[in-house]
Motif scaffolding. Structure first.
Motif, PDB file in Angstrom:
ATOM      1  N   PRO A   1       0.790  -1.237   0.000  1.00 20.45           N
ATOM      2  CA  PRO A   1       0.000   0.000   0.000  1.00 20.45           C
ATOM      3  C   PRO A   1       0.819   1.283   0.000  1.00 20.45           C
ATOM      4  N   ILE A   2       2.083   1.226   0.396  1.00 22.38           N
ATOM      5  CA  ILE A   2       2.896   2.441   0.325  1.00 22.38           C
ATOM      6  C   ILE A   2       3.758   2.445  -0.941  1.00 22.38           C
ATOM      7  N   HIS A   3       3.507   1.459  -1.814  1.00 18.45           N
ATOM      8  CA  HIS A   3       4.103   1.414  -3.150  1.00 18.45           C
ATOM      9  C   HIS A   3       5.633   1.466  -3.105  1.00 18.45           C
ATOM     10  N   ASN A   4       6.194   0.669  -2.205  1.00 22.22           N
ATOM     11  CA  ASN A   4       7.649   0.554  -2.145  1.00 22.22           C
ATOM     12  C   ASN A   4       8.212   0.177  -3.511  1.00 22.22           C
ATOM     13  N   LEU A   5       9.357   0.742  -3.833  1.00 23.34           N
ATOM     14  CA  LEU A   5       9.997   0.491  -5.133  1.00 23.34           C
ATOM     15  C   LEU A   5      10.813  -0.798  -5.035  1.00 23.34           C
ATOM     16  N   ILE A   6      10.118  -1.875  -4.828  1.00 28.79           N
ATOM     17  CA  ILE A   6      10.733  -3.148  -4.436  1.00 28.79           C
ATOM     18  C   ILE A   6      11.728  -3.683  -5.468  1.00 28.79           C
ATOM     19  N   PRO A   7      11.362  -3.780  -6.749  1.00 32.75           N
ATOM     20  CA  PRO A   7      12.352  -4.308  -7.702  1.00 32.75           C
ATOM     21  C   PRO A   7      13.627  -3.478  -7.754  1.00 32.75           C
ATOM     22  N   GLU A   8      13.504  -2.174  -7.550  1.00 35.97           N
ATOM     23  CA  GLU A   8      14.675  -1.309  -7.633  1.00 35.97           C
ATOM     24  C   GLU A   8      15.646  -1.584  -6.504  1.00 35.97           C
ATOM     25  N   TRP A   9      15.122  -1.644  -5.246  1.00 35.43           N
ATOM     26  CA  TRP A   9      16.080  -1.883  -4.170  1.00 35.43           C
ATOM     27  C   TRP A   9      16.505  -3.341  -4.061  1.00 35.43           C
ATOM     28  N   ASN A  10      15.729  -4.274  -4.592  1.00 33.71           N
ATOM     29  CA  ASN A  10      16.209  -5.649  -4.693  1.00 33.71           C
ATOM     30  C   ASN A  10      17.434  -5.719  -5.602  1.00 33.71           C
ATOM     31  N   ASP A  11      17.344  -5.026  -6.722  1.00 33.72           N
ATOM     32  CA  ASP A  11      18.445  -5.004  -7.678  1.00 33.72           C
ATOM     33  C   ASP A  11      19.689  -4.356  -7.072  1.00 33.72           C
ATOM     34  N   LEU A  12      19.493  -3.261  -6.347  1.00 37.16           N
ATOM     35  CA  LEU A  12      20.632  -2.564  -5.744  1.00 37.16           C
ATOM     36  C   LEU A  12      21.294  -3.405  -4.658  1.00 37.16           C
ATOM     37  N   VAL A  13      20.509  -4.154  -3.894  1.00 32.19           N
ATOM     38  CA  VAL A  13      21.082  -5.053  -2.889  1.00 32.19           C
ATOM     39  C   VAL A  13      21.862  -6.166  -3.573  1.00 32.19           C
ATOM     40  N   TYR A  14      21.317  -6.715  -4.643  1.00 27.33           N
ATOM     41  CA  TYR A  14      22.023  -7.744  -5.412  1.00 27.33           C
ATOM     42  C   TYR A  14      23.387  -7.223  -5.860  1.00 27.33           C
ATOM     43  N   ARG A  15      23.452  -5.969  -6.226  1.00 29.54           N
ATOM     44  CA  ARG A  15      24.695  -5.381  -6.738  1.00 29.54           C
ATOM     45  C   ARG A  15      25.576  -4.811  -5.620  1.00 29.54           C
ATOM     46  N   GLY A  16      25.110  -4.933  -4.358  1.00 24.11           N
ATOM     47  CA  GLY A  16      25.911  -4.464  -3.241  1.00 24.11           C
ATOM     48  C   GLY A  16      25.888  -2.965  -3.038  1.00 24.11           C
TER      49      GLY A  16
END
Length: 493
Positions: free
Chosen positions: A68-83
């Motif tokens: 409901p707060i529309h977190n930008l989930i794919p974006e920060w998942n990708d950034l965590v993957y890349r460190g």
């Protein structure tokens, strides 16, 4: 997002947890952190799915699907993957004021609507979210954001739960002067006293409160509107008022004998336990102690599970939790398809602990409490129950039917009632002259205006008992509307 083939190469790893029998000896959080390497791999499972339903935040048949707060989930998942953790934190904080809360206690409807969850276990979104914000605090990336100028407008927010805190944070950053009033002795609302320490360490809550105070928000505790200050006085002192008092009116057990001693509302039990822990590490004795007693929790939800976990830590002799509904299926049924929230069987932390302690899941399904029986001193000694069956009528509506011959008597010395909340409390509304419908403040979503000029409402007080992410959503949204009302119009999101 993430590694293009990551979802095919890597499996979901369950959240780290301390051993159940070990954690029953303390009140610390039951989870254990993942390593950065493991989290990177979990982030790699996020798919390039084109339409990420994980952050849609819609409702399907009354249940939340997506964030409901529309977190930008794919974006920060990708950034965590890349460190790239600092960038991941920046993306996370664009939509979520308090990831340290949602990452711990949100039921994660985002994971239920994860595209990968159509055929495989979802991405571990919630764990990654918590890890990002925790790393932000550990590395000193979270610092006070003190507004450089003030508008001269003053806003009072009544209630310091997630909706009130989110509204306060947004409006403070817009330059308004914010005062948050809380009737308890500590700010935080249900975050502080309604959720046990083993799910949400209170230092995590207090850390955020300290940060908000450093940023200029004024917290006033031990102050009840209508008792310590009137609504008229608030309206005279402030340019706008926001009611974020939550849905604190608990449903009581309306059956024969329910007035017996040692039959308590669940939130009373949880609140007293947490307060005594924080005040004196239980040395003051100002809590409901079930050590060596047989405990029954009536109500099959999260609050009931928290009562189970609390009773276990107090070394109860036995604990059982009654639920009205049948046991959920192991997998989604044909009428519960993705991306709706998955109504499937899970083992909450409390049930794992009870199973480790007593050898079985404490939940009893399809059971109805018929009456409470007290002893000669008026203290509960028995619950009488009957099994129920869930049936569907010719028009497709469900109803419950008692199964004769399944009556049972349960010995018990403490009963905790966790059957939900009716809505907000009426005395405060009467103070302001605010209208309510079915115990919920009458204020349209998107506008949040009550019938009283300059008085707004948000969170559970307006929508009824709901999720922490909806509370944060409403806190952010009402802040925008109040900002417009004050003529500033600085919150344009």
């Amino acid at each position: 997002m993430g590694k293009i083939t990551g979802f095919m190469e890597y499996s979901r790893v369950k959240v780290g947890e301390r051993q159940p029998l070990t954690r029953l000896n303390d009140w610390k959080e039951y989870t254990a952190p993942f390593s950065a390497e493991k989290l990177s791999i979990q982030g790699a499972r996020c798919m390039d799915c084109a339409t990420p339903f994980c952050h849609t935040g819609m409702e399907i048949r009354g249940a939340t699907s997506g964030c409901p707060i529309h977190n930008l989930i794919p974006e920060w998942n990708d950034l965590v993957y890349r460190g790239r953790w600092k960038e991941a934190l920046d993306r996370l904080l664009k939509t979520n004021n308090f990831p340290e809360f949602t990452g711990r206690v949100c039921p994660a409807p985002c994971e239920g609507s994860c595209t990968l969850a159509i055929s495989d276990p979802a991405v571990t979104i919630k764990n990654i979210e918590q890890a990002i914000i925790d790393k932000g605090f550990e590395n000193g990336w979270i610092i006070p954001r003190i507004p450089t100028s003030r508008t001269g407008k003053k806003v009072a927010i009544i209630g310091s739960g997630p909706a009130g805190l989110a509204a306060a944070d947004q409006l403070n950053q817009a330059g308004h002067s914010i005062t948050v009033l809380e009737r308890a002795d500590r700010p935080g609302g249900l975050l502080m006293y309604g959720i046990p320490n083993m799910k949400l360490d209170k230092e995590v809550v207090e850390r955020r409160i300290r940060l908000l105070a450093q940023e200029g928000i004024d917290f006033v505790t031990n102050t009840e509107v209508g008792k310590d200050i009137t609504a008229a006085e608030l309206q005279a002192q402030f340019d706008a008022v926001i009611l974020c008092t939550g849905a604190q009116k608990q449903r009581n057990l309306e059956i024969e004998g329910s007035e017996a001693k040692s039959v308590h509302l669940a939130m009373d039990y949880l609140t007293l336990s947490t307060k005594s822990l924080l005040d004196s590490n239980f040395e003051d004795g100002q809590f409901i102690n079930v050590e060596g007693k047989d405990v029954i929790v009536i109500g099959g939800g999260d609050t009931g599970a928290d009562c189970v976990a609390t009773a276990l830590r107090q070394k109860c002799r036995s604990v059982v939790q009654f639920g009205k509904h049948p046991q959920l299926p192991a997998e989604r049924t044909s009428d519960n398809l993705w991306p709706a929230y998955p109504n499937v069987f899970t083992m909450d932390y409390a049930y794992k602990e009870a199973e480790a302690k007593f050898g079985e899941d404490p939940r009893q399904y399809s059971i109805q409490t018929k009456k409470v029986v007290a002893d000669e001193n008026g203290t509960v000694k028995e619950l009488h129950t009957i099994q129920m069956e869930k049936l569907k009528d010719e028009e497709g509506r469900y109803y419950f039917n008692e199964i004769l011959g399944t009556e049972k008597v349960w010995p018990v010395q403490f009963v905790f009632v966790a059957i939900g909340f009716e809505g907000t409390e009426q005395p405060l509304l009467n103070q302001f002259g605010v209208k309510a419908v079915n115990h919920k403040i009458n204020a349209a979503y998107g506008e949040f205006k009550t019938n009283v000029e300059g008085v707004f409402a948000a969170g559970d007080a307006r929508r009824g008992q709901s999720l922490i992410v909806w509370a944060i959503n409403e806190g952010r949204e009402v802040a925008r509307e109040v900002d417009k009302y004050l003529g500033a119009k600085t919150l344009q999101y």
